[in-house]
Structures are given as structure tokens and as C-alpha cells.
Design an enzyme around this catalytic site. Sequence first.
Site, PDB file in Angstrom:
ATOM      1  N   HIS A  99       0.668  11.265   3.261  1.00 27.64           N
ATOM      2  CA  HIS A  99       0.492   9.772   3.532  1.00 27.64           C
ATOM      3  C   HIS A  99      -0.904   9.742   4.207  1.00 27.64           C
ATOM      4  O   HIS A  99      -1.177  10.804   5.008  1.00 27.64           O
ATOM      5  CB  HIS A  99       1.704   9.328   4.456  1.00 27.64           C
ATOM      6  CG  HIS A  99       1.729   7.862   4.428  1.00 27.64           C
ATOM      7  ND1 HIS A  99       0.742   7.244   5.721  1.00 27.64           N
ATOM      8  CD2 HIS A  99       2.416   6.625   3.979  1.00 27.64           C
ATOM      9  CE1 HIS A  99       1.024   5.797   5.321  1.00 27.64           C
ATOM     10  NE2 HIS A  99       1.970   5.644   4.348  1.00 27.64           N
ATOM     11  N   GLU A 147      -2.900   3.928  -1.967  1.00 26.85           N
ATOM     12  CA  GLU A 147      -2.981   3.100  -0.630  1.00 26.85           C
ATOM     13  C   GLU A 147      -4.250   2.993  -0.034  1.00 26.85           C
ATOM     14  O   GLU A 147      -4.863   3.867   0.406  1.00 26.85           O
ATOM     15  CB  GLU A 147      -1.743   3.483   0.133  1.00 26.85           C
ATOM     16  CG  GLU A 147      -0.390   3.471   0.004  1.00 26.85           C
ATOM     17  CD  GLU A 147       0.435   3.660   1.362  1.00 26.85           C
ATOM     18  OE1 GLU A 147       1.456   2.707   0.960  1.00 26.85           O
ATOM     19  OE2 GLU A 147       0.185   4.329   1.947  1.00 26.85           O
TER      20      GLU A 147
HETATM   21  O1  G3P Z   1       3.691   3.761   3.421  1.00 27.41           O
HETATM   22  C1  G3P Z   1       3.254   2.577   3.364  1.00 27.41           C
HETATM   23  C2  G3P Z   1       2.167   2.088   3.829  1.00 27.41           C
HETATM   24  O2  G3P Z   1       1.271   2.802   4.331  1.00 27.41           O
HETATM   25  C3  G3P Z   1       1.762   0.469   3.839  1.00 27.41           C
HETATM   26  O3  G3P Z   1       1.857  -0.124   5.095  1.00 27.41           O
HETATM   27  O4  G3P Z   1       2.307  -1.529   6.507  1.00 27.41           O
HETATM   28  O5  G3P Z   1       0.649  -1.965   4.650  1.00 27.41           O
HETATM   29  O6  G3P Z   1       2.995  -2.229   4.156  1.00 27.41           O
HETATM   30  P1  G3P Z   1       2.088  -1.493   5.034  1.00 27.41           P
END
Ligand code: G3P
Length: 229
Positions: A99, A147
Site C-alpha cells: 500500500h 491508487e
Molecule cells: O486503500 C485505500 C486507499 O488508499 C484509498 O483511500 O481514503 O482515498 O478512499 P481513500
Amino acid sequence: MKSGLKIELPVIVLNEKAYVESAGNKGLKLAKICAEVAVEQGVSIAICPQQVDLAKIASSVDIPCFAQHVDAVEPGSQTGFVTLESVKEAGAIGSLVNHSEHRLKVADIDFIITKAASLNLLTIVCTNNIAVSTAVAELKPYAVAVEPPELIGTGRSVSKVDPAIVEDTVKEVKRVDGNSVVLCGAGVTNGEDVSAALELGADGVLLASGVVKAKDPRAVLMDLASGLR
Ligand code: G3P
């Protein structure tokens, strides 16, 4: 992908992270809401509890549970590390890996993917861009979750703000491994964000703050679930 185990797709994966709002019984309550919404709406929702609550939550809800992190170590004389064997024993069906808030070395990612598959555990490996997604796909994880770190926690969804990274990650990852699952995350907060992700070819979303920090997590989850259909 190396593992034979699967979860139902498309999927919403809720990462509880280390928020105050998801610690202890609050995290268990959130997991129970996820399980209820999954049944009520007939959708697939998985949860990544806080590490110390993994066993308790995995034994209390009937939805797939993932660890938020595992270390690339063998069981034994290791202090404070989390092994794949221990998360399996705790009831997890797999783990997030790499992550952006818990990066690992490439060799460690490879170790974890290979060992997880031998234990029949699933790996969801997080990536930050298309090149890293493609490189990780070569290691044959269960899933790649792209992400962009700059969108995490912003409420601005990757599927709307940066659709190209989702579309291109899907294309490149599936080119390397047609069986690989591709998730996207960062800023996902509503059903429209979810359906936009699916339209771009993703198999689901990974999210955290939109649910964990919501005043009414159930209402947010219901809305998110509507985007899966
Ligand atoms: O692991 C999920 C994450 O990093 C995304 O976070 O708070 O933007 O949904 P968020």
C-alpha cells in the site's frame, strides 16, 4: 495470478486503515455494516480490518477479510512482524501488499505473492502508476490496485479525475496476465465513482475514508453498492 482462490467480482474492498473511527469495536461495527449491505444489495464487499482486530472481525462477519499488510518473513524468531501464516490463521483470505502508506521492496513483494499463492491466500498489490502496475503484473498477484497517492483521502475519485490511469492500467495489466484482477482506488466516495471505475474496465474499487470517516457509513455503502450494478 498464481492463487486458485477467488472472490466474487466486481468487488468493493474497504480498507479500514488505522483511523480512530475504525479501531476496536468501531471497526467491527463497520465490518458488520459491510456484511449487511453485501447481503441486502446482493453485492460483493471485502474488508481489511485494522491488523490487531483481524481475527476478531474475520470470525464475526461472513465477508472476505484481508490483512492490510504482511511482512516478507518466514514464521519463527521475528519480533513484531506479521506473517502470511498468521493472517491465514486469523481467518484472512489474503492481504493488501505494498500500500502506498506501507511500501515494500520489489523482492519482498515477489516473496509475498509467491508464498501467499502456496498458502492459497490472495494478494492485492497496490501500485501508484501504469509502469509499476505493469511490473507488478509480471509477478502474478491475484489483483493489482492502482491508487495515485495524491488523490488518496481527498474525496476526488481516481475514476473521475484520472480515468486514463485506470483504463491504461487495466489494459497493460490484462496484457501481461489476462487473469489478473484490476482494482482502482483513491478518493472513491459514491456510486457514480464506482460505476465510472467499472466502465473503465476495473473489477472493483479499493477505498477507505469515504466510508470510515462518514457520518452514516451504511448510507455511503448503500450508495457505493448501487454503483456495482
Ligand atoms: O486503500 C485505500 C486507499 O488508499 C484509498 O483511500 O481514503 O482515498 O478512499 P481513500
